[in-house]
Design a protein around this motif. Structure first.
Motif, PDB file in Angstrom:
ATOM      1  N   VAL A  93      19.151  60.158  66.260  1.00  0.00           N
ATOM      2  CA  VAL A  93      20.416  59.870  66.935  1.00  0.00           C
ATOM      3  C   VAL A  93      21.075  61.142  67.459  1.00  0.00           C
ATOM      4  O   VAL A  93      21.513  61.187  68.616  1.00  0.00           O
ATOM      5  CB  VAL A  93      21.378  59.080  66.022  1.00  0.00           C
ATOM      6  N   ASP A  94      21.131  62.185  66.667  1.00  0.00           N
ATOM      7  CA  ASP A  94      21.799  63.415  67.116  1.00  0.00           C
ATOM      8  C   ASP A  94      21.114  63.995  68.352  1.00  0.00           C
ATOM      9  O   ASP A  94      21.782  64.409  69.300  1.00  0.00           O
ATOM     10  CB  ASP A  94      21.850  64.451  65.996  1.00  0.00           C
ATOM     11  N   SER A  95      19.788  64.004  68.355  1.00  0.00           N
ATOM     12  CA  SER A  95      19.046  64.528  69.509  1.00  0.00           C
ATOM     13  C   SER A  95      19.271  63.666  70.744  1.00  0.00           C
ATOM     14  O   SER A  95      19.431  64.188  71.858  1.00  0.00           O
ATOM     15  CB  SER A  95      17.547  64.584  69.196  1.00  0.00           C
ATOM     16  N   VAL A  96      19.276  62.353  70.559  1.00  0.00           N
ATOM     17  CA  VAL A  96      19.493  61.447  71.688  1.00  0.00           C
ATOM     18  C   VAL A  96      20.907  61.618  72.241  1.00  0.00           C
ATOM     19  O   VAL A  96      21.104  61.676  73.459  1.00  0.00           O
ATOM     20  CB  VAL A  96      19.225  59.980  71.284  1.00  0.00           C
ATOM     21  N   LEU A  97      21.884  61.732  71.358  1.00  0.00           N
ATOM     22  CA  LEU A  97      23.263  61.917  71.817  1.00  0.00           C
ATOM     23  C   LEU A  97      23.430  63.247  72.542  1.00  0.00           C
ATOM     24  O   LEU A  97      24.156  63.335  73.529  1.00  0.00           O
ATOM     25  CB  LEU A  97      24.237  61.823  70.650  1.00  0.00           C
ATOM     26  N   GLU A  98      22.753  64.256  72.074  1.00  0.00           N
ATOM     27  CA  GLU A  98      22.819  65.561  72.735  1.00  0.00           C
ATOM     28  C   GLU A  98      22.227  65.477  74.144  1.00  0.00           C
ATOM     29  O   GLU A  98      22.760  66.044  75.087  1.00  0.00           O
ATOM     30  CB  GLU A  98      22.055  66.593  71.906  1.00  0.00           C
ATOM     31  N   THR A  99      21.141  64.742  74.275  1.00  0.00           N
ATOM     32  CA  THR A  99      20.447  64.632  75.551  1.00  0.00           C
ATOM     33  C   THR A  99      21.116  63.631  76.491  1.00  0.00           C
ATOM     34  O   THR A  99      21.283  63.897  77.679  1.00  0.00           O
ATOM     35  CB  THR A  99      18.982  64.210  75.319  1.00  0.00           C
ATOM     36  N   LEU A 100      21.490  62.467  75.969  1.00  0.00           N
ATOM     37  CA  LEU A 100      21.971  61.373  76.812  1.00  0.00           C
ATOM     38  C   LEU A 100      23.443  61.033  76.622  1.00  0.00           C
ATOM     39  O   LEU A 100      23.940  60.080  77.213  1.00  0.00           O
ATOM     40  CB  LEU A 100      21.132  60.116  76.552  1.00  0.00           C
ATOM     41  N   GLY A 101      24.128  61.783  75.782  1.00  0.00           N
ATOM     42  CA  GLY A 101      25.530  61.488  75.492  1.00  0.00           C
ATOM     43  C   GLY A 101      26.430  61.483  76.707  1.00  0.00           C
ATOM     44  O   GLY A 101      27.389  60.716  76.774  1.00  0.00           O
ATOM     45  N   GLY A 102      26.116  62.307  77.688  1.00  0.00           N
ATOM     46  CA  GLY A 102      26.921  62.328  78.908  1.00  0.00           C
ATOM     47  C   GLY A 102      26.809  61.032  79.689  1.00  0.00           C
ATOM     48  O   GLY A 102      27.778  60.546  80.276  1.00  0.00           O
ATOM     49  N   ALA A 103      25.620  60.444  79.680  1.00  0.00           N
ATOM     50  CA  ALA A 103      25.400  59.185  80.402  1.00  0.00           C
ATOM     51  C   ALA A 103      25.921  57.986  79.614  1.00  0.00           C
ATOM     52  O   ALA A 103      26.240  56.953  80.205  1.00  0.00           O
ATOM     53  CB  ALA A 103      23.908  59.011  80.687  1.00  0.00           C
ATOM     54  N   PHE A 104      25.991  58.121  78.293  1.00  0.00           N
ATOM     55  CA  PHE A 104      26.434  57.018  77.431  1.00  0.00           C
ATOM     56  C   PHE A 104      27.526  57.530  76.485  1.00  0.00           C
ATOM     57  O   PHE A 104      27.318  57.624  75.268  1.00  0.00           O
ATOM     58  CB  PHE A 104      25.251  56.460  76.627  1.00  0.00           C
ATOM     59  N   PRO A 105      28.691  57.857  77.007  1.00  0.00           N
ATOM     60  CA  PRO A 105      29.740  58.487  76.190  1.00  0.00           C
ATOM     61  C   PRO A 105      30.236  57.622  75.037  1.00  0.00           C
ATOM     62  O   PRO A 105      30.700  58.159  74.028  1.00  0.00           O
ATOM     63  CB  PRO A 105      30.861  58.783  77.188  1.00  0.00           C
ATOM     64  N   THR A 106      30.131  56.305  75.147  1.00  0.00           N
ATOM     65  CA  THR A 106      30.630  55.460  74.050  1.00  0.00           C
ATOM     66  C   THR A 106      29.789  55.648  72.784  1.00  0.00           C
ATOM     67  O   THR A 106      30.291  55.436  71.681  1.00  0.00           O
ATOM     68  CB  THR A 106      30.641  53.965  74.446  1.00  0.00           C
ATOM     69  N   LEU A 107      28.541  56.035  72.949  1.00  0.00           N
ATOM     70  CA  LEU A 107      27.696  56.278  71.770  1.00  0.00           C
ATOM     71  C   LEU A 107      28.192  57.471  70.969  1.00  0.00           C
ATOM     72  O   LEU A 107      28.044  57.508  69.752  1.00  0.00           O
ATOM     73  CB  LEU A 107      26.246  56.501  72.181  1.00  0.00           C
ATOM     74  N   LYS A 108      28.799  58.419  71.651  1.00  0.00           N
ATOM     75  CA  LYS A 108      29.278  59.629  70.983  1.00  0.00           C
ATOM     76  C   LYS A 108      30.545  59.369  70.165  1.00  0.00           C
ATOM     77  O   LYS A 108      30.908  60.178  69.318  1.00  0.00           O
ATOM     78  CB  LYS A 108      29.563  60.720  72.016  1.00  0.00           C
ATOM     79  N   GLN A 109      31.201  58.244  70.413  1.00  0.00           N
ATOM     80  CA  GLN A 109      32.457  57.954  69.724  1.00  0.00           C
ATOM     81  C   GLN A 109      32.258  57.702  68.243  1.00  0.00           C
ATOM     82  O   GLN A 109      33.129  58.020  67.440  1.00  0.00           O
ATOM     83  CB  GLN A 109      33.152  56.760  70.370  1.00  0.00           C
TER      84      GLN A 109
END
Length: 91
Positions: free
Chosen positions: A17-33
């Motif tokens: 999850v941390d790696s995915v959020l680092e890579t794709l968090g900009g495209a899917f900001p709600t996941l970072k919440q």
């Protein structure tokens, strides 16, 4: 396939999850919440899918003892056991 062929340990996807959020968090900001919720959901989904695979593999081996897996067998594996047709084809 991941466990059988790749020898991947059960329950490892939630650790990404941390790696995915680092890579794709900009495209899917709600996941970072709430990454902990994302991690918990993925962990539970993976556990459930693992149980589905275990049941399906057991039934697949039963069918395989009689010879080739038929289309009817693949259909039954999918509809009754939730075992994906693409995995039946790979096996």
């Amino acid at each position: 396939f991941g466990r059988e062929i790749l020898d991947a340990p059960p329950g490892f996807f939630h650790q990404l999850v941390d790696s995915v959020l680092e890579t794709l968090g900009g495209a899917f900001p709600t996941l970072k919440q709430n990454p902990e919720d994302v991690r918990a959901i993925i962990k539970e989904e993976e556990a459930q899918f693992g149980r589905t695979l275990d049941r399906g593999i057991k039934q697949f081996k039963t069918f395989a003892k009689k010879g080739n897996i038929t289309g009817e067998d693949a259909f039954l594996l999918f509809t009754t056991y939730g075992f994906p047709v693409d995995l039946t084809q790979l096996m």
